[in-house]
Design a protein around this motif. Sequence first.
Motif, PDB file in Angstrom:
ATOM      1  N   ALA A 249       0.828  -1.206   0.000  1.00  0.00           N
ATOM      2  CA  ALA A 249       0.000   0.000   0.000  1.00  0.00           C
ATOM      3  C   ALA A 249       0.861   1.255   0.000  1.00  0.00           C
ATOM      4  O   ALA A 249       0.597   2.220  -0.728  1.00  0.00           O
ATOM      5  CB  ALA A 249      -0.932  -0.008   1.210  1.00  0.00           C
ATOM      6  N   HIS A 252       2.496   1.978  -3.438  1.00  0.00           N
ATOM      7  CA  HIS A 252       1.595   2.572  -4.427  1.00  0.00           C
ATOM      8  C   HIS A 252       1.220   4.006  -4.050  1.00  0.00           C
ATOM      9  O   HIS A 252       1.072   4.865  -4.925  1.00  0.00           O
ATOM     10  CB  HIS A 252       0.337   1.720  -4.589  1.00  0.00           C
ATOM     11  N   HIS A 264      -5.644   2.649  -9.812  1.00  0.00           N
ATOM     12  CA  HIS A 264      -5.087   1.435  -9.216  1.00  0.00           C
ATOM     13  C   HIS A 264      -3.855   0.947  -9.975  1.00  0.00           C
ATOM     14  O   HIS A 264      -3.059   0.195  -9.417  1.00  0.00           O
ATOM     15  CB  HIS A 264      -6.153   0.337  -9.191  1.00  0.00           C
ATOM     16  N   THR A 271      -0.307  -3.642 -10.695  1.00  0.00           N
ATOM     17  CA  THR A 271      -1.696  -3.718 -10.257  1.00  0.00           C
ATOM     18  C   THR A 271      -1.715  -4.093  -8.769  1.00  0.00           C
ATOM     19  O   THR A 271      -0.681  -4.486  -8.220  1.00  0.00           O
ATOM     20  CB  THR A 271      -2.470  -4.780 -11.041  1.00  0.00           C
ATOM     21  N   PRO A 272      -2.865  -3.987  -8.110  1.00  0.00           N
ATOM     22  CA  PRO A 272      -2.909  -4.439  -6.712  1.00  0.00           C
ATOM     23  C   PRO A 272      -2.395  -5.853  -6.528  1.00  0.00           C
ATOM     24  O   PRO A 272      -1.668  -6.153  -5.570  1.00  0.00           O
ATOM     25  CB  PRO A 272      -4.393  -4.311  -6.367  1.00  0.00           C
ATOM     26  N   ARG A 275       1.474  -5.960  -6.970  1.00  0.00           N
ATOM     27  CA  ARG A 275       2.169  -5.280  -5.870  1.00  0.00           C
ATOM     28  C   ARG A 275       2.140  -6.115  -4.590  1.00  0.00           C
ATOM     29  O   ARG A 275       3.137  -6.200  -3.863  1.00  0.00           O
ATOM     30  CB  ARG A 275       1.547  -3.906  -5.637  1.00  0.00           C
ATOM     31  N   GLU A 288      -8.573  -3.165  -3.482  1.00  0.00           N
ATOM     32  CA  GLU A 288      -7.857  -1.958  -3.080  1.00  0.00           C
ATOM     33  C   GLU A 288      -8.751  -0.727  -3.196  1.00  0.00           C
ATOM     34  O   GLU A 288      -9.557  -0.607  -4.124  1.00  0.00           O
ATOM     35  CB  GLU A 288      -6.631  -1.794  -3.991  1.00  0.00           C
ATOM     36  N   VAL A 341      -3.787   4.735   0.113  1.00  0.00           N
ATOM     37  CA  VAL A 341      -4.027   3.425  -0.491  1.00  0.00           C
ATOM     38  C   VAL A 341      -4.395   2.463   0.644  1.00  0.00           C
ATOM     39  O   VAL A 341      -3.686   2.392   1.653  1.00  0.00           O
ATOM     40  CB  VAL A 341      -2.795   2.908  -1.247  1.00  0.00           C
ATOM     41  N   VAL A 343      -5.187  -1.534   1.034  1.00  0.00           N
ATOM     42  CA  VAL A 343      -5.184  -2.859   0.408  1.00  0.00           C
ATOM     43  C   VAL A 343      -5.893  -3.849   1.323  1.00  0.00           C
ATOM     44  O   VAL A 343      -5.618  -3.919   2.523  1.00  0.00           O
ATOM     45  CB  VAL A 343      -3.744  -3.334   0.132  1.00  0.00           C
TER      46      VAL A 343
END
Length: 348
Positions: A249, A252, A264, A271-272, A275, A288, A341, A343
Amino acid sequence: MRNKLLVIFLFLVLMTSACGARTSVETVTPTLTETRVATATKTPTVQAIATPTPETPIPTNSPDCTNSAAFVADVTVPDNSSMPSGANFTKTWRVKNTGTCIWGPDYTLSHYSDELMGVPSSVPLSATFPGQTVDISMELRASSSIGIHKSFFVIKNPAGLIMKIDNDSRLWVVVNVSSEVASVPTGTQGSGSIPITGSGNSGSGLANITCAFTVDMSKVTEAINAVNAYRAQNGLPAYTVNELLTKAATAHANDMACNKLFAHDGSDGSTPTTRVAASGYTASSITENVYGSYPPLSGQGVVDWWKNDKTDLRHNQNLLSATYTEIGVGYSFFNNFGYYVLVFATPK
């Protein structure tokens, strides 16, 4: 004898004259007194005429009236207008009332998403009857960062519900900041200007970030507490904070801050999912929430924004999910903007 009669006659004449003089003085005195009384009674009569200006009345609507609107025109600042960095400007939209409710000052235009541009939280609408148009203005301030900047707004009814505008629910302003004014703010905790290592720019992991971002762990803590308090209010267990999800998190959030992202997908195409995998966390499910604004929201403020977002209901659904069990929260600040962010994940 004759002399005595003459003396008596003269005495009576003198007495009569004296009585007449006294009577004359007594009749003048009350006349002057009446004039003063009359003058004194005029002042309150004049003052009583003045009345205060009445306040704008709030229209009374029937419970079954409908709210809808149509965009008519950008009265000022059309889309992609060039704007000097840091400039103050007034954005005015012309909107038509296409519903059956009467709008009044209990209806508001409120910021919805993307950049705040120094905007107040909301402005009231003028009285607008069905079929009429109204000009709605916001006093804004351009970013100090060069490039395209956007801000979205919605009209809310007295109950706080968002009104439909054409086939959308938003009004927006888009400006192209033509010159940049350097601004390197000081953070409250921690500092950036360091690389966030991972998979480099391959698009499969964490982007390399080198701008002078700053972080504030107090905002992260506040956001976590706000999420779990909201879950408790709805009879749900608290999310567990996971260190690896926090790493994903934070990476990003820093990427969003340094590259002015509101999405995102990372600057490297991450991408979530990629990551979280790059952080070393093994997940069976991932999602996310992201948010960025100027000025930055508090931790409680960003959670409230996700709770009340009517455009993407998944933001609130994620907060109250029974599927995910762990979270990581990241916050990054750069160039006057704050980015969050959050997650969500379930481990395998």
